[in-house]
Design an enzyme around this catalytic site. Structure first.
Site, PDB file in Angstrom:
ATOM      1  N   LYS A  87       0.858  -1.193   0.000  1.00 43.44           N
ATOM      2  CA  LYS A  87       0.000   0.000   0.000  1.00 43.44           C
ATOM      3  C   LYS A  87       0.892   1.240   0.000  1.00 43.44           C
ATOM      4  O   LYS A  87       1.981   1.222   0.591  1.00 43.44           O
ATOM      5  CB  LYS A  87      -0.886  -0.060   1.251  1.00 43.44           C
ATOM      6  N   SER A 123      -9.694   1.487   3.030  1.00 48.71           N
ATOM      7  CA  SER A 123      -8.885   2.338   2.194  1.00 48.71           C
ATOM      8  C   SER A 123      -7.843   1.599   1.360  1.00 48.71           C
ATOM      9  O   SER A 123      -7.331   2.154   0.407  1.00 48.71           O
ATOM     10  CB  SER A 123      -8.169   3.361   3.073  1.00 48.71           C
ATOM     11  N   SER A 139      -9.782  -1.216   7.030  1.00 50.81           N
ATOM     12  CA  SER A 139      -9.246  -0.988   5.686  1.00 50.81           C
ATOM     13  C   SER A 139      -8.558  -2.162   5.020  1.00 50.81           C
ATOM     14  O   SER A 139      -8.205  -2.067   3.849  1.00 50.81           O
ATOM     15  CB  SER A 139      -8.288   0.190   5.703  1.00 50.81           C
TER      16      SER A 139
HETATM   17  N1  GLN Z   1     -12.923   3.543   6.628  1.00 44.17           N
HETATM   18  C1  GLN Z   1     -12.377   3.874   7.901  1.00 44.17           C
HETATM   19  C2  GLN Z   1     -11.956   5.317   7.903  1.00 44.17           C
HETATM   20  O1  GLN Z   1     -12.263   5.966   6.981  1.00 44.17           O
HETATM   21  C3  GLN Z   1     -11.211   2.963   8.198  1.00 44.17           C
HETATM   22  C4  GLN Z   1      -9.998   3.350   7.480  1.00 44.17           C
HETATM   23  C5  GLN Z   1      -8.827   2.452   7.750  1.00 44.17           C
HETATM   24  O2  GLN Z   1      -8.962   1.367   8.321  1.00 44.17           O
HETATM   25  N2  GLN Z   1      -7.669   2.958   7.390  1.00 44.17           N
HETATM   26  O3  GLN Z   1     -11.370   5.801   8.805  1.00 44.17           O
END
Ligand code: GLN
Length: 470
Positions: free
Chosen positions: A75, A150, A174
């Site tokens: 990532k 994400s 994410s």
């Molecule tokens: N979707 C969640 C957020 O927007 C989790 C994001 C993540 O795990 N990095 O914070």
């Protein structure tokens, strides 16, 4: 889909070379990524050099690492020395990593080949990869839909067969949510088991690097490689020896009554496929019990206060002086304002403002402190539940992948897609999303195991037996 474990044994058995493996995946990327757009950059040159080095080692008869010749994508929020790491943000668009993250170094030390960096929601804030400052990634199962987020790029890359393994980061879901949307395995390891050194911080008390793979064996293998005790991360711990369960038979699995079908916005097909997986586990001899996680309903607000507060502090370092983008301005304050104004996208700004507000004098007790107290209550719910059961089982997400644009204008609707994954991070547990079939429209659905800290083995055991039961 070829497994990492098979690649390793073929390379070790001299049936194929690492260069051949890499070239095959580079061809697949060329064929598919024009449409999927999982990669922000393919590291063709450095990957080729790594693959050649693996082949030279093999030719010299030297011992090969556990991921010998396996292409792995990372990532875009993980540092890899000499390569860009942009967090899919304009503010770090041309930032070059000065050192390598420990998890990435562990891959390299195991002779893996780092194939490229994948798209994500900017600074890992989002659930659809639509918050990338550069472009959205498409879901390989249905390109009119999001891959989740994400870590959407990593999930899509693995699901489309563009690499057998990828790393993501999971702060509130994410890794697990995009794994569920794309139909791969997705592991969120126990907090502290994988070093965060070299992972660009979003919410440090919740962030954890995790794995995407197309099989449970590959998930385990990758986890065993990236997990290590690292003195460079103060929250890293030495993984304790734990009893490995002999099998699923007799394991006690908890079903939270608050997550039951009909109790929320759960899609009917998610509920149906989840029920079928429960049935399969029963046939394997697991014993189910209803458990209660009464504070779950406060998990989402607590998360968005806690995570945004930490983010507002962590992202303070991007000031136009120390890293990446630097806008021109007459005064120092102008440089800060212009750089941050131009460099951050709307969701990142929203989080910074939310967090700054929650931490400010007069509001700290009402918001930040309350969120922390709620977090303790949520953790206590789990402690109690784990007194009765070995593992908890839930759907990974309330619905399958949604269409582009569907939730962009409604942040709360977007936040709700993490309703089942967030409590695990707040409580520091481990979680594993497994593929649990497809909806009538052919969309992947995921189901999630949650286990006590440092009990990944019990989730792996369940995943293995389920996969082999077919
Ligand atoms: N979707 C969640 C957020 O927007 C989790 C994001 C993540 O795990 N990095 O914070």
């Amino acid at each position: 889909m070829e497994k990492a474990t098979e690649i390793v044994s073929q390379i070790k058995g001299k049936k194929i070379t690492a260069v051949e493996v890499l070239n095959r995946y580079l061809r697949t990327i060329k064929e598919k990524d024009g449409e999927i757009r999982a990669f922000l950059e393919v590291f063709s040159e450095s990957a080729a050099a790594q693959a050649r080095a693996v082949d030279e080692k093999a030719a010299a008869g030297l011992p090969l690492g556990r991921l010998a010749g396996v292409p792995v994508a990372i990532k875009d929020n993980m540092l890899y020395k000499g390569h860009k790491a942009s967090c899919a943000s304009k503010i770090l668009e041309n930032y070059i990593s000065p050192y390598t993250a420990t998890a990435v170094q562990n891959l390299i030390d195991a002779d893996a080949v780092i194939i490229g960096r994948t798209n994500m929601d900017e600074f890992a804030m989002g659930s659809s990869t639509e918050n990338s400052a550069f472009r959205p990634t498409r879901n390989p199962a249905d390109t009119s839909r999001v891959p989740g987020g994400s870590s959407g790029g990593s999930a899509a890359a693995v699901a489309a067969g563009m690499c057998p393994l990828a790393l993501g980061s999971d702060t509130g879901g994410s890794v697990r949510q995009p794994a569920a949307f794309c139909g791969t395995y997705g592991l969120k390891p126990t907090y502290g088991s994988v070093s965060r050194y070299g992972l660009v911080a979003f919410a440090s008390s919740l962030d954890q690097i995790g794995v995407f793979a197309n099989s449970i064996e590959d998930t385990e293998l990758a986890f065993s490689v990236i997990s290590s005790h690292d003195p460079k991360d103060a929250t890293s711990v030495k993984y304790p020896e734990n009893k490995i369960p002999g099998g699923v038979k007799g394991l006690r699995i908890g079903l939270p009554k608050e997550y039951a079908a009909g109790s929320g916005a759960m899609d009917a097909e998610v509920a149906r496929l989840f029920g079928e997986t429960v049935q399969k586990l029963k046939e394997l001899g697991a014993v189910f019990a209803e458990i209660s996680l009464p504070h779950t309903r406060y998990a989402l607000p607590a998360y968005y206060i806690a995570a945004s507060s930490e983010a507002s502090s962590n992202l303070g370092r991007f000031d136009g002086i120390r890293y990446g983008l630097s806008a021109q301005g007459g005064t120092l304050a102008d440089v800060y304002k212009k750089t941050r104004g131009q460099g951050f996208g709307p969701e990142v700004k929203r989080r910074i403002m939310l967090g700054t507000y929650s931490l400010s004098a007069g509001y700290y007790d009402a918001y930040y402190l309350k969120a922390q107290k709620t977090r303790t209550l949520i953790k206590r719910d789990f402690d109690e539940a784990f007194g009765e059961v070995d593992v908890i089982f839930t759907p990974t997400t309330p619905s399958p992948a949604f269409r582009f644009g569907e939730k962009v204008s409604d942040p709360v609707a977007m936040y709700l897609s993490d309703i089942f994954t967030i409590p695990c991070n707040l409580a520091g547990l481990c979680g594993l999303s497994i593929p649990a079939g497809k909806s009538g429209k052919g969309l992947p659905i995921g189901a999630q195991f949650l286990a006590k800290p440092f009990n990944e083995a019990v989730m792996f055991k369940l995943g293995e037996e389920l996969a082999h039961a077919g």
